[in-house]
Design a protein around this motif. Structure first.
Motif, PDB file in Angstrom:
ATOM      1  N   ILE A   7       0.850  -1.202   0.000  1.00  0.00           N
ATOM      2  CA  ILE A   7       0.000   0.000   0.000  1.00  0.00           C
ATOM      3  C   ILE A   7       0.883   1.248   0.000  1.00  0.00           C
ATOM      4  O   ILE A   7       1.814   1.369   0.817  1.00  0.00           O
ATOM      5  N   PHE A   8       0.579   2.151  -0.901  1.00  0.00           N
ATOM      6  CA  PHE A   8       1.285   3.444  -0.980  1.00  0.00           C
ATOM      7  C   PHE A   8       0.286   4.570  -0.740  1.00  0.00           C
ATOM      8  O   PHE A   8      -0.810   4.545  -1.301  1.00  0.00           O
ATOM      9  N   GLU A  23      -3.524  10.279  -2.201  1.00  0.00           N
ATOM     10  CA  GLU A  23      -4.157   9.157  -2.914  1.00  0.00           C
ATOM     11  C   GLU A  23      -3.504   7.859  -2.445  1.00  0.00           C
ATOM     12  O   GLU A  23      -2.292   7.812  -2.199  1.00  0.00           O
ATOM     13  N   THR A  24      -4.306   6.826  -2.339  1.00  0.00           N
ATOM     14  CA  THR A  24      -3.811   5.516  -1.901  1.00  0.00           C
ATOM     15  C   THR A  24      -3.807   4.560  -3.089  1.00  0.00           C
ATOM     16  O   THR A  24      -4.749   4.544  -3.893  1.00  0.00           O
ATOM     17  N   PHE A  25      -2.730   3.800  -3.205  1.00  0.00           N
ATOM     18  CA  PHE A  25      -2.605   2.804  -4.279  1.00  0.00           C
ATOM     19  C   PHE A  25      -2.257   1.458  -3.645  1.00  0.00           C
ATOM     20  O   PHE A  25      -1.483   1.400  -2.676  1.00  0.00           O
ATOM     21  N   GLU A  26      -2.797   0.410  -4.203  1.00  0.00           N
ATOM     22  CA  GLU A  26      -2.472  -0.932  -3.720  1.00  0.00           C
ATOM     23  C   GLU A  26      -1.911  -1.724  -4.908  1.00  0.00           C
ATOM     24  O   GLU A  26      -2.603  -1.934  -5.905  1.00  0.00           O
ATOM     25  N   LEU A  27      -0.642  -2.114  -4.793  1.00  0.00           N
ATOM     26  CA  LEU A  27       0.013  -2.821  -5.901  1.00  0.00           C
ATOM     27  C   LEU A  27       0.375  -4.233  -5.478  1.00  0.00           C
ATOM     28  O   LEU A  27       0.642  -4.489  -4.295  1.00  0.00           O
ATOM     29  N   GLU A  28       0.434  -5.088  -6.474  1.00  0.00           N
ATOM     30  CA  GLU A  28       0.861  -6.456  -6.201  1.00  0.00           C
ATOM     31  C   GLU A  28       2.342  -6.447  -5.828  1.00  0.00           C
ATOM     32  O   GLU A  28       3.146  -5.786  -6.496  1.00  0.00           O
ATOM     33  N   ALA A  38       7.477   1.079  -8.265  1.00  0.00           N
ATOM     34  CA  ALA A  38       6.052   1.163  -7.926  1.00  0.00           C
ATOM     35  C   ALA A  38       5.404   2.344  -8.658  1.00  0.00           C
ATOM     36  O   ALA A  38       4.297   2.234  -9.184  1.00  0.00           O
ATOM     37  N   MET A  39       6.122   3.448  -8.720  1.00  0.00           N
ATOM     38  CA  MET A  39       5.571   4.624  -9.403  1.00  0.00           C
ATOM     39  C   MET A  39       5.408   4.351 -10.903  1.00  0.00           C
ATOM     40  O   MET A  39       4.478   4.835 -11.533  1.00  0.00           O
ATOM     41  N   ASP A  50      -9.226   2.476  -4.280  1.00  0.00           N
ATOM     42  CA  ASP A  50     -10.693   2.313  -4.303  1.00  0.00           C
ATOM     43  C   ASP A  50     -11.269   2.379  -5.718  1.00  0.00           C
ATOM     44  O   ASP A  50     -12.460   2.641  -5.916  1.00  0.00           O
ATOM     45  N   GLY A  51     -10.379   2.139  -6.712  1.00  0.00           N
ATOM     46  CA  GLY A  51     -10.864   1.942  -8.085  1.00  0.00           C
ATOM     47  C   GLY A  51     -11.104   3.218  -8.882  1.00  0.00           C
ATOM     48  O   GLY A  51     -11.672   3.168  -9.977  1.00  0.00           O
ATOM     49  N   LYS A  52     -10.651   4.364  -8.356  1.00  0.00           N
ATOM     50  CA  LYS A  52     -10.882   5.626  -9.083  1.00  0.00           C
ATOM     51  C   LYS A  52      -9.753   5.906 -10.062  1.00  0.00           C
ATOM     52  O   LYS A  52      -8.571   5.899  -9.666  1.00  0.00           O
TER      53      LYS A  52
END
Ligand code: SF4
Ligand code: SF4
Ligand code: FES
Length: 249
Positions: A7-8, A23-28, A38-39, A50-52
């Motif tokens: 989670i970032f 903003e929150t991002f969830e990466l594998e 990651a960026m 949250d899919g936005k």
């Protein structure tokens, strides 16, 4: 089994006058993943946790091996290089913000040209005219090379300036990186032709006397430059220079 994710939380700002948002991002998770990779993944698929849909994050980066100095940012509150920040060594969520002491351009990109202006102020170079053959330069002995090599590792990342309590608008302090480069070029047998000018440039407003010797800089430097030694050596040389100039009238 659920896939492992990372989670970032990233501070976004579309321009210097726009409001900052997180903003929150969830990466594998991937082996060897770092903040820059990651960026890059986010740029390839800019969608928040949250899919936005959103925009790719703006940041500086080039060499990806802690050599170019461009990717400095605050990661979990610490000024460091994104390309060498391994996700496995970071607490989650990984909070990413731009450096705070430099004018913001967009998102994680800041304008660090003040360092280059400071290097110009102290003539941070060796003055040789390369348009014709000057013959061999003076010898640099192995002991001199060894002493100078650590100072030549500076990558102009500005982490030392970000963490320095004295680097702010009220002091105009040049910061540790510039002082270290003064020592490097003053130690060089050709570079020292400008030694007096460099020392004078550090004796006035924003010069070496602004340093409070808190030593945050040496802790933050990713290339482990001997900054506190450089500051004390150059500080002594500046005092001698000021005294000489005073006696010369
Ligand atoms: S010693 Fe402290 S005040 Fe001096 S340059 Fe380093 S961080 Fe700044
Ligand atoms: S002295 Fe260290 S922290 Fe400062 S700009 Fe150079 S490499 Fe970066
Ligand atoms: S990309 Fe060059 S130091 Fe990180």
């Amino acid at each position: 089994m659920d896939k492992k994710t990372v989670i970032f939380e990233i501070r976004r700002q579309a321009n210097p006058d726009a409001p900052a948002v997180w903003e929150t991002f969830e990466l594998e998770w991937r082996p060897g993943m770092n903040v820059t990779s990651a960026m890059m993944e986010i740029a390839a698929n800019p969608v928040t946790a949250d899919g936005k849909p959103t925009t790719p994050i703006t940041y500086d980066s080039n060499c990806l091996e802690e050599i170019c100095g461009s990717c400095a940012m605050r990661i979990n509150g610490k000024a460091r290089m994104a390309c060498s920040a391994l996700v496995d060594n970071l607490d989650q969520p990984i909070r990413i913000e731009p450096l705070s002491k430099f004018p913001l351009v967009r998102d994680l990109q800041v304008d660090r040209s003040v360092l280059f202006e400071n290097l110009k102020r102290v003539k941070g170079w060796i003055p040789v005219d390369g348009t014709y053959d000057l013959g061999p330069g003076p010898r640099v002995y192995p002991e001199q090379q060894e002493a100078n090599y650590p100072l030549s590792n500076c990558i102009s990342c500005t982490c030392c300036m970000e963490v320095c309590p004295q680097f702010n608008e009220s002091t105009n302090f040049v910061g540790a990186a510039t002082i270290a480069q003064v020592k490097l070029f003053n130690n060089h047998p050709t570079g020292k032709v400008l030694k007096e000018e460099r020392l004078r440039a550090l004796s006035g407003d924003g010069g070496i006397q602004e340093c409070g010797f808190a030593q945050n800089c040496v802790e933050a430097c990713p290339k482990k430059l001997p900054l506190t030694n450089a500051i004390s050596d150059v500080g002594r040389d500046v005092i001698v220079q000021v005294a000489k100039d005073f006696l010369r009238g």
